[in-house]
Design a protein around this motif. Structure first.
Motif, PDB file in Angstrom:
ATOM      1  N   ARG A 148       8.076  -4.854  14.204  1.00 35.22           N
ATOM      2  CA  ARG A 148       7.243  -3.950  13.390  1.00 35.22           C
ATOM      3  C   ARG A 148       7.977  -3.389  12.165  1.00 35.22           C
ATOM      4  NH1 ARG A 148       6.980  -2.851  18.756  1.00 35.22           N
ATOM      5  NH2 ARG A 148       4.977  -3.230  19.797  1.00 35.22           N
ATOM      6  N   LYS A 149       9.115  -3.966  11.797  1.00 32.52           N
ATOM      7  CA  LYS A 149       9.923  -3.416  10.704  1.00 32.52           C
ATOM      8  C   LYS A 149       9.479  -3.909   9.328  1.00 32.52           C
ATOM      9  CE  LYS A 149      14.667  -3.517   8.873  1.00 32.52           C
ATOM     10  NZ  LYS A 149      16.008  -4.081   9.033  1.00 32.52           N
ATOM     11  N   LEU A 150       8.891  -5.105   9.255  1.00 34.01           N
ATOM     12  CA  LEU A 150       8.619  -5.711   7.960  1.00 34.01           C
ATOM     13  C   LEU A 150       7.720  -4.845   7.078  1.00 34.01           C
ATOM     14  CD1 LEU A 150       8.904  -8.097   6.026  1.00 34.01           C
ATOM     15  CD2 LEU A 150       6.945  -9.173   7.169  1.00 34.01           C
ATOM     16  N   TYR A 151       6.770  -4.151   7.690  1.00 31.10           N
ATOM     17  CA  TYR A 151       5.838  -3.334   6.913  1.00 31.10           C
ATOM     18  C   TYR A 151       6.600  -2.307   6.070  1.00 31.10           C
ATOM     19  CZ  TYR A 151       2.055  -0.120   5.740  1.00 31.10           C
ATOM     20  OH  TYR A 151       1.164   0.679   5.061  1.00 31.10           O
ATOM     21  N   THR A 152       7.599  -1.670   6.658  1.00 37.97           N
ATOM     22  CA  THR A 152       8.391  -0.667   5.930  1.00 37.97           C
ATOM     23  C   THR A 152       9.081  -1.292   4.728  1.00 37.97           C
ATOM     24  OG1 THR A 152       8.780   0.579   7.969  1.00 37.97           O
ATOM     25  CG2 THR A 152      10.288   0.982   6.134  1.00 37.97           C
ATOM     26  N   ARG A 153       9.659  -2.465   4.934  1.00 43.03           N
ATOM     27  CA  ARG A 153      10.363  -3.153   3.844  1.00 43.03           C
ATOM     28  C   ARG A 153       9.403  -3.502   2.704  1.00 43.03           C
ATOM     29  NH1 ARG A 153      12.743  -8.567   5.801  1.00 43.03           N
ATOM     30  NH2 ARG A 153      13.729  -7.217   7.331  1.00 43.03           N
ATOM     31  N   VAL A 154       8.236  -4.023   3.066  1.00 46.38           N
ATOM     32  CA  VAL A 154       7.258  -4.415   2.044  1.00 46.38           C
ATOM     33  C   VAL A 154       6.793  -3.207   1.246  1.00 46.38           C
ATOM     34  CG1 VAL A 154       4.920  -5.311   1.698  1.00 46.38           C
ATOM     35  CG2 VAL A 154       6.478  -6.479   3.268  1.00 46.38           C
ATOM     36  N   GLU A 155       6.521  -2.102   1.941  1.00 51.05           N
ATOM     37  CA  GLU A 155       6.042  -0.908   1.247  1.00 51.05           C
ATOM     38  C   GLU A 155       7.091  -0.363   0.284  1.00 51.05           C
ATOM     39  OE1 GLU A 155       2.827   0.457   1.323  1.00 51.05           O
ATOM     40  OE2 GLU A 155       2.623  -1.554   2.165  1.00 51.05           O
ATOM     41  N   LEU A 156       8.363  -0.426   0.674  1.00 56.68           N
ATOM     42  CA  LEU A 156       9.426   0.044  -0.224  1.00 56.68           C
ATOM     43  C   LEU A 156       9.534  -0.844  -1.456  1.00 56.68           C
ATOM     44  CD1 LEU A 156      12.206   0.980   2.362  1.00 56.68           C
ATOM     45  CD2 LEU A 156      11.065   2.545   0.789  1.00 56.68           C
ATOM     46  N   ILE A 157       9.381  -2.146  -1.287  1.00 52.12           N
ATOM     47  CA  ILE A 157       9.450  -3.064  -2.427  1.00 52.12           C
ATOM     48  C   ILE A 157       8.275  -2.833  -3.370  1.00 52.12           C
ATOM     49  CG2 ILE A 157       9.263  -5.515  -3.055  1.00 52.12           C
ATOM     50  CD1 ILE A 157      10.890  -6.109  -0.475  1.00 52.12           C
ATOM     51  N   LYS A 158       7.098  -2.635  -2.814  1.00 55.72           N
ATOM     52  CA  LYS A 158       5.936  -2.358  -3.658  1.00 55.72           C
ATOM     53  C   LYS A 158       6.100  -1.040  -4.399  1.00 55.72           C
ATOM     54  CE  LYS A 158       1.998  -2.941  -1.478  1.00 55.72           C
ATOM     55  NZ  LYS A 158       1.056  -2.950  -0.333  1.00 55.72           N
ATOM     56  N   GLU A 159       6.574  -0.019  -3.679  1.00 54.41           N
ATOM     57  CA  GLU A 159       6.735   1.308  -4.273  1.00 54.41           C
ATOM     58  C   GLU A 159       7.773   1.294  -5.390  1.00 54.41           C
ATOM     59  OE1 GLU A 159       6.311   5.363  -4.988  1.00 54.41           O
ATOM     60  OE2 GLU A 159       5.063   4.007  -3.809  1.00 54.41           O
ATOM     61  N   ALA A 160       8.772   0.409  -5.273  1.00 54.61           N
ATOM     62  CA  ALA A 160       9.849   0.354  -6.268  1.00 54.61           C
ATOM     63  C   ALA A 160       9.331   0.115  -7.680  1.00 54.61           C
ATOM     64  CB  ALA A 160      10.859  -0.733  -5.880  1.00 54.61           C
ATOM     65  N   THR A 161       8.194  -0.601  -7.789  1.00 56.52           N
ATOM     66  CA  THR A 161       7.681  -0.906  -9.132  1.00 56.52           C
ATOM     67  C   THR A 161       6.263  -0.394  -9.354  1.00 56.52           C
ATOM     68  OG1 THR A 161       6.916  -3.075  -8.355  1.00 56.52           O
ATOM     69  CG2 THR A 161       9.114  -2.963  -9.351  1.00 56.52           C
ATOM     70  N   LEU A 162       5.692   0.298  -8.403  1.00 60.84           N
ATOM     71  CA  LEU A 162       4.319   0.773  -8.577  1.00 60.84           C
ATOM     72  C   LEU A 162       4.250   1.851  -9.653  1.00 60.84           C
ATOM     73  CD1 LEU A 162       1.383   0.746  -7.728  1.00 60.84           C
ATOM     74  CD2 LEU A 162       1.932   2.398  -5.941  1.00 60.84           C
TER      75      LEU A 162
END
Length: 705
Positions: A212-226
């Protein structure tokens, strides 16, 4: 920057590489292959995973000068290779600067080193001990001269290069480097870099799989450039680097808060390259907000390393994904799918790199050893799928493992056939075993195709029991036959420990019996919850070479078995789901059948709750009680504390849960406790005295030594 009003298409490439600690030659070949693939796809920028030259998992080998020396030697080969020409390459290795060891990215272009960028925020909790090996770069937005080794000077013609926190300015854009943990920090470097005009951010990572860890990683990557705008390139290691962790790849490219490309999370590929065509004008359009520009106008300046090279070319209108066009849906695996894939990939790497001939497991007929066996079958399925696609590396490894010559035409396209050649299961019954568990074990072996053995070990158990009686004059008896608690416990444990001895004998000799050479790796099957509780016998068949389920909860294992029943076409698994968990170490009578949860005094679901409170939320006995307000908190901490010493010998287990009790890497706690916690338990009792009395539990109850 140049031509800021002209639409410019760039095609970056990010890699997931299955690197191996200290495998310098193999790591070099995989890096080179990833660059070659990137160029074939028209990429002008290639980004690889963290510390890819020596492998991320070198651990204390990072303290050795040899590791740094060999990393420079591999970098020298990369600089000399024609494959690295006309492409900007971001490569990871350790670098010693002014006698200090740093975790670095080395940016190279056309036989030159442009920049060495050290990591500024180190991962230093959970599975990570980076500050044991490296020092963080504390001089933010500062650059120093780094004098190169003579072998590098001879290739590049450079005496020294910039070392520090700087960015790369090309003819058409600006690139900034971020390393793994820096994305997870509250004040990530990409924020200040973006305010100073950096448009492309690279992140080279060594991030491990956890359910269940991948969701956190994806959200951080999206947030980095949102909010900021920009292109984010995330490269990650994939595979078993030589330890308990599985690095789960999933390389990604994000633009302005949207994922536009994603690699596989679980794969047998040694090299996987992800590319996407992006228009840098999308970033510039996203950054027209006045509030962002007000902050950018006052941002501190980064030192820019100029390179006469353009990442982009004329627009490829049919390829790039403009802002607001089709949405890319990120792929997430359900936890039960993660269990089917993550440990299976880890086990394949472990098997092929250990150069052994297969796996062996004592198959009890219970759900834990069943889940372990099904994960091995999942591995065989992945191998067969890769072989059917013509994966030459997988086919070559499979031939070697099963003893076929390199020139053989053997291709492992049938998972059950391959399972029969690489996986050995054995039911080790005693007089306390039931016909039901024996049948379940036999039926499972037939369903997955394993080489199954069925034996009774009463002769061996009775021999040890008789020897003890001969030496001491006392022949121990089970409680059901009038024996004491001590006798009952000793007789249970000798069965479990003898299974471990027999398992290793069979694992060493079964290839010989079948006309082959080599040996097998013994698999353990203790789940994370019973390890946490200490509900296992020390040096029994929980002692093994590796344990694929040692970081997975009983609750998740049941979900995995329910999933595998249909996904793998194994209807036999219904019988395991319906069975009551039991060790079958005591005689079955008309009034008593041994059951795990009754022995432990708590359910597996309750153990999962305790594990998360103890490790993730960092609760001691008292704070755990205040959260749960149940008397059985005392029972858990008593049993956990008195069994903690078992974790010093626990089998290396695949890491999957954030509350793993693994003493060797993840959970650094004492193993000798004041197990009755007199001060803490008194506070609990005082608080409980002011609450309704809900239970009366004897905390002196125990199960196994």
């Amino acid at each position: 920057m140049k031509d800021e009003n002209t639409p410019l298409d760039g095609k970056p490439a990010i890699g997931s590489l299955n690197q191996w600690a200290l495998d310098f030659e193999g790591n070099y070949e995989r890096i080179l292959q990833s660059i070659r693939v990137a160029k074939e796809r028209g990429a002008t920028l290639r980004v690889g995973p963290e510390l890819e030259i020596p492998g991320y998992g070198c651990l204390d080998h990072f303290l050795e000068g040899d590791t740094t020396l060999h990393s420079w030697e591999i970098l020298a080969k990369l600089l000399q290779s024609g494959v690295t020409l006309d492409i900007l390459c971001d490569v990871g290795m350790p670098v010693v600067h002014k006698n200090v060891n740093y975790n670095c990215r080395v940016i190279i272009y056309n036989h030159k080193i442009l920049l060495i960028r050290p990591k500024m925020w180190l991962a230093n909790d959970g599975n990570y001990r980076e500050m044991r090996y490296f020092t963080p770069w504390r001089k933010h937005r500062e650059v120093e001269d780094h004098h190169l080794p003579r072998m590098i000077q001879a290739i590049t013609g450079q005496l020294k290069v910039p070392f520090g926190d700087a960015v790369i300015s090309t003819a058409d854009t600006c690139i900034g480097v971020e390393l793994c943990e820096e994305l997870f920090t509250p004040a990530s470097p990409h924020i200040l870099m973006g305010l100073d005009g950096v448009e492309i951010f690279t992140n080279s990572s060594g991030s491990h799989h956890e359910l269940r860890k991948l969701y956190t990683r994806v959200e951080l990557i999206k947030e980095a450039t949102l909010k900021l705008g920009g292109v984010y390139l995330y490269a990650n290691q994939q595979g078993c680097d030589g330890d308990r962790l599985y690095y789960d790849g999933c390389a990604m490219i994000a633009v302005n808060g949207r994922i536009i490309a994603q690699g596989s999370q679980f794969s047998l590929n040694d090299v996987e390259v992800v590319t996407a065509t992006v228009d840098i004008e999308d970033v510039r359009a996203h950054r027209t907000k006045a509030s962002r520009n007000m902050q950018a106008a006052g941002a501190e300046r980064y030192h820019r390393i100029e390179v006469p090279f353009a990442l982009s070319g004329p627009p490829e209108l049919e390829n790039y994904d403009h802002e607001g066009q089709k949405a890319y849906e990120v792929r997430y695996h359900r936890p039960e799918e993660e269990i089917a894939l993550g440990p299976a990939c880890w086990m394949w790497d472990y098997l092929r790199r250990s150069r052994t001939q297969g796996y062996f497991i004592p198959l009890s007929g219970g759900i834990d050893s069943c889940a372990t066996a099904v994960i091995v079958f999942s591995m065989c399925r992945l191998v067969s799928e890769a072989a059917s696609r013509g994966d030459e590396q997988v086919i070559a490894d499979a031939r070697r493992i099963v003893g076929e010559p390199e020139t053989s035409s053997y291709v492992p396209i049938d998972p059950r056939e391959f399972c029969n050649r690489t996986f050995h299961t054995c039911y080790m019954g005693t007089e306390n075993s039931s016909p039901d568990t024996r049948k379940r074990a036999k039926d499972l072996g037939e369903a997955i195709g394993s080489y199954h053995i069925d034996l009774n070990m009463d002769t061996v158990v009775n021999a040890v029991r008789t020897l003890f009686g001969f030496v001491t004059g006392v022949k121990p008896k089970f409680k059901a036959h009038g024996g004491s608690g001590a006798e009952n416990l000793a007789l249970q444990n000798i069965q479990a420990r003898l299974r471990m001895v027999l398992a290793y004998m069979f694992a060493q000799l079964m290839p010989f019996v079948r006309g082959r050479t080599g040996g097998l790796l013994v698999l353990g099957s203790a789940n994370v919850d019973e390890s946490l509780r200490g509900y296992l016998t020390k040096y029994d068949c929980s002692s093994a070479d590796i344990n694929p389920i040692g970081g997975i909860s009983k609750t998740d294992l049941k979900k995995f078995i329910a999933y595998a029943k249909n996904a793998f076409d194994l209807p036999i698994l219904v019988d395991f789901l319906d069975a009551v968990p039991t060790a079958e170490l005591e005689p079955i009578t008309e009034t008593y059948v041994q059951a795990d949860e009754a022995d432990m005094g708590m359910t597996y679901d309750e153990l999962s709750v305790f594990g998360r409170l103890r490790k993730v939320e960092k609760c001691g006995p008292y704070s755990t009680f205040t959260k749960l307000v149940h008397e059985w908190v005392k029972l858990f901490f008593f049993e956990y504390a008195r069994n903690r010493h078992k974790m010093t010998t626990i089998t290396p287990a695949y890491h999957a849960e954030s509350y793993s009790p693994d003493d060797n890497r993840f959970d650094l706690r004492p193993f000798l406790y004041p197990s009755r916690f007199p001060f803490q338990f008194k506070k609990i009792d005082d608080l409980a005295g002011r609450l309704p009395d809900r239970s009366q539990v004897d905390v002196s109850k125990g199960k196994k030594d």
